[in-house]
Design a protein around this motif. Structure first.
Motif, PDB file in Angstrom:
ATOM      1  N   PRO A 214       0.807  -1.234   0.000  1.00 60.83           N
ATOM      2  CA  PRO A 214       0.000   0.000   0.000  1.00 60.83           C
ATOM      3  C   PRO A 214       0.831   1.271   0.000  1.00 60.83           C
ATOM      4  O   PRO A 214       0.435   2.277  -0.599  1.00 60.83           O
ATOM      5  CB  PRO A 214      -0.819  -0.129   1.297  1.00 60.83           C
ATOM      6  N   LEU A 215       1.980   1.250   0.649  1.00 64.83           N
ATOM      7  CA  LEU A 215       2.844   2.429   0.674  1.00 64.83           C
ATOM      8  C   LEU A 215       3.360   2.765  -0.721  1.00 64.83           C
ATOM      9  O   LEU A 215       3.656   3.929  -1.018  1.00 64.83           O
ATOM     10  CB  LEU A 215       4.014   2.187   1.619  1.00 64.83           C
ATOM     11  N   ILE A 216       3.446   1.760  -1.591  1.00 62.70           N
ATOM     12  CA  ILE A 216       3.951   1.965  -2.948  1.00 62.70           C
ATOM     13  C   ILE A 216       2.859   2.479  -3.882  1.00 62.70           C
ATOM     14  O   ILE A 216       3.081   3.407  -4.664  1.00 62.70           O
ATOM     15  CB  ILE A 216       4.557   0.659  -3.502  1.00 62.70           C
ATOM     16  N   VAL A 217       1.679   1.883  -3.822  1.00 58.74           N
ATOM     17  CA  VAL A 217       0.658   2.154  -4.845  1.00 58.74           C
ATOM     18  C   VAL A 217      -0.402   3.151  -4.403  1.00 58.74           C
ATOM     19  O   VAL A 217      -1.249   3.541  -5.214  1.00 58.74           O
ATOM     20  CB  VAL A 217      -0.025   0.841  -5.288  1.00 58.74           C
ATOM     21  N   VAL A 218      -0.400   3.579  -3.148  1.00 61.87           N
ATOM     22  CA  VAL A 218      -1.444   4.477  -2.647  1.00 61.87           C
ATOM     23  C   VAL A 218      -0.819   5.776  -2.160  1.00 61.87           C
ATOM     24  O   VAL A 218       0.069   5.761  -1.294  1.00 61.87           O
ATOM     25  CB  VAL A 218      -2.250   3.820  -1.505  1.00 61.87           C
ATOM     26  N   THR A 219      -1.276   6.877  -2.733  1.00 61.75           N
ATOM     27  CA  THR A 219      -0.923   8.215  -2.241  1.00 61.75           C
ATOM     28  C   THR A 219      -2.157   8.999  -1.853  1.00 61.75           C
ATOM     29  O   THR A 219      -2.058  10.042  -1.211  1.00 61.75           O
ATOM     30  CB  THR A 219      -0.137   8.997  -3.312  1.00 61.75           C
ATOM     31  N   ASN A 220      -3.318   8.501  -2.239  1.00 61.22           N
ATOM     32  CA  ASN A 220      -4.591   9.129  -1.897  1.00 61.22           C
ATOM     33  C   ASN A 220      -5.110   8.521  -0.593  1.00 61.22           C
ATOM     34  O   ASN A 220      -5.305   7.308  -0.508  1.00 61.22           O
ATOM     35  CB  ASN A 220      -5.599   8.913  -3.024  1.00 61.22           C
ATOM     36  N   GLN A 221      -5.331   9.356   0.417  1.00 59.60           N
ATOM     37  CA  GLN A 221      -5.752   8.849   1.722  1.00 59.60           C
ATOM     38  C   GLN A 221      -7.104   8.151   1.676  1.00 59.60           C
ATOM     39  O   GLN A 221      -7.437   7.389   2.579  1.00 59.60           O
ATOM     40  CB  GLN A 221      -5.791   9.985   2.743  1.00 59.60           C
TER      41      GLN A 221
END
Length: 278
Positions: A214-221
Motif C-alpha cells: 500500500p505504501l507503494i501504490v497508494v498516495t490518496n488517503q
C-alpha cells in the motif's frame, strides 16, 4: 480418573504455557496501558501498567478525529475481503486438480507451486508498479488486490488437505452424475472448511498488516489501509503523541484479535488436520 488429576508435570506444563502467553501478550498489554495514559505520564521515569490518570476517552477521541478511522477500517475490510475471496476461488479448483485429477503436467505444476513459495512480493514490486502506472490504476482497490489474487501458499495448503479426502467419495459423486465443478462445490468445499478457515486467518492477518505494497501504490488517503493510516496519523501528530497513537493501533488491531478468537477452534483444527493428512 487418572487423567483429571493435577500432577506436578501438568502444573509445570500449565506454568510454562502461562509464562509463554504473557511473553507474547506483553506488547499488547503495554499498548492497552499506554493508550490510557496522558502524555506526561508516558514520558515519566516510573513505569506503571495501570494509568494513574485515565485518558482513554481523550486518546480515542484523538484517534478518531485526526484521521478517518472508519474509512481506514472499511478499506481494510474491502481489500482483505476481496483478496481472500479471489484467492480461495482460484486456489481450491487448482489444488483439487493437482490432488485428485490425473494429467501429465501435475508434477510440474506442483513444482511451480513450491517455487512460487520462494518468490516474495518485493521481487516483483517494481515491474508491477510500472505496469499499474501505465494502466493508470494506481490509487485504486484493483492495485491493492490484484498482485495477491493468486496465493501459492493457499494452493499448497489446500493441496495437502485434499490429498486426505478419500478418493471413493469423489468416485461416488461421479457415479451420481456430478461434474467436476459440482464435486468441488458440493463435496470438496463442505469438507474443507477447517482448511479454508485456517487459510483465511493467515490471509487476513497478512494483508491487514501489510504496509509495504500500500505504501507503494497508494498516495490518496481515501484508499489508505489501516497500517498506512497509522503513518498518516503519526505524521499529523509529529510522531510524539504516543497515547493517541497506541489508541489508534488498538482500534486497528482489535478486529484481528476478535476474528481470531471467534475462529480459533476452526483454525487449530484446520492446521492440525492439514498436517496429519499431508
Amino acid at each position: 480418573m487418572m487423567t483429571d488429576r493435577f500432577t506436578p508435570v501438568r502444573a509445570l506444563r500449565l506454568t510454562l504455557l502461562v509464562l509463554g502467553a504473557l511473553v507474547f501478550l506483553a506488547p499488547y498489554i503495554f499498548m492497552i496501558s499506554t493508550a490510557g495514559k496522558a502524555q506526561s505520564e508516558i514520558f515519566s521515569s516510573s513505569l506503571n501498567l495501570i494509568p494513574q490518570t485515565w485518558s482513554y476517552a481523550e486518546n480515542f477521541a484523538k484517534a478518531f478525529g485526526r484521521v478517518s478511522m472508519g474509512n481506514l477500517l472499511l478499506n481494510g475490510v474491502i481489500v482483505c475481503g476481496l483478496i481472500l475471496v479471489v484467492q480461495i476461488l482460484v486456489a481450491i479448483p487448482s489444488a483439487y486438480a493437482m490432488a485428485k485429477l490425473s494429467f501429465r503436467a501435475a508434477r510440474l505444476m506442483m513444482a511451480l507451486v513450491m517455487l512460487g513459495l520462494l518468490v516474495p512480493i518485493h521481487a516483483t514490486a517494481l515491474p508491477l508498479y510500472v505496469a499499474f502506472d501505465r494502466l493508470s490504476v494506481l490509487n485504486s482497490y484493483f492495485a491493492l488486490v490484484a498482485p495477491f489474487s493468486i496465493s501459492v501458499f493457499a494452493i499448497f495448503l489446500f493441496l495437502q488437505f485434499f490429498r486426505g479426502i478419500p478418493d471413493d467419495l469423489i468416485h461416488a459423486a461421479r457415479l451420481d452424475g456430478m461434474s467436476e465443478t459440482g464435486i468441488v462445490a458440493r463435496v470438496i468445499v463442505p469438507n474443507a472448511w477447517p482448511a479454508i478457515t485456517a487459510f483465511s486467518i493467515f490471509s487476513v492477518v497478512a494483508h491487514w498488516n501489510d504496509l509495504f505494497w500500500p505504501l507503494i501504490v497508494v498516495t490518496n488517503q481515501a484508499y489508505a489501509t489501516p497500517p498506512l493510516g497509522l503513518l498518516y496519523f503519526r505524521a499529523a501528530e509529529a510522531g510524539d503523541d504516543y497515547g493517541a497513537l497506541m489508541a489508534a493501533t488498538l482500534i486497528i488491531t482489535l478486529p484481528l484479535v476478535l476474528a481470531f478468537l471467534l475462529a480459533q477452534k476452526r483454525f487449530v483444527e484446520g492446521i492440525t488436520m492439514t498436517g496429519l493428512k499431508g
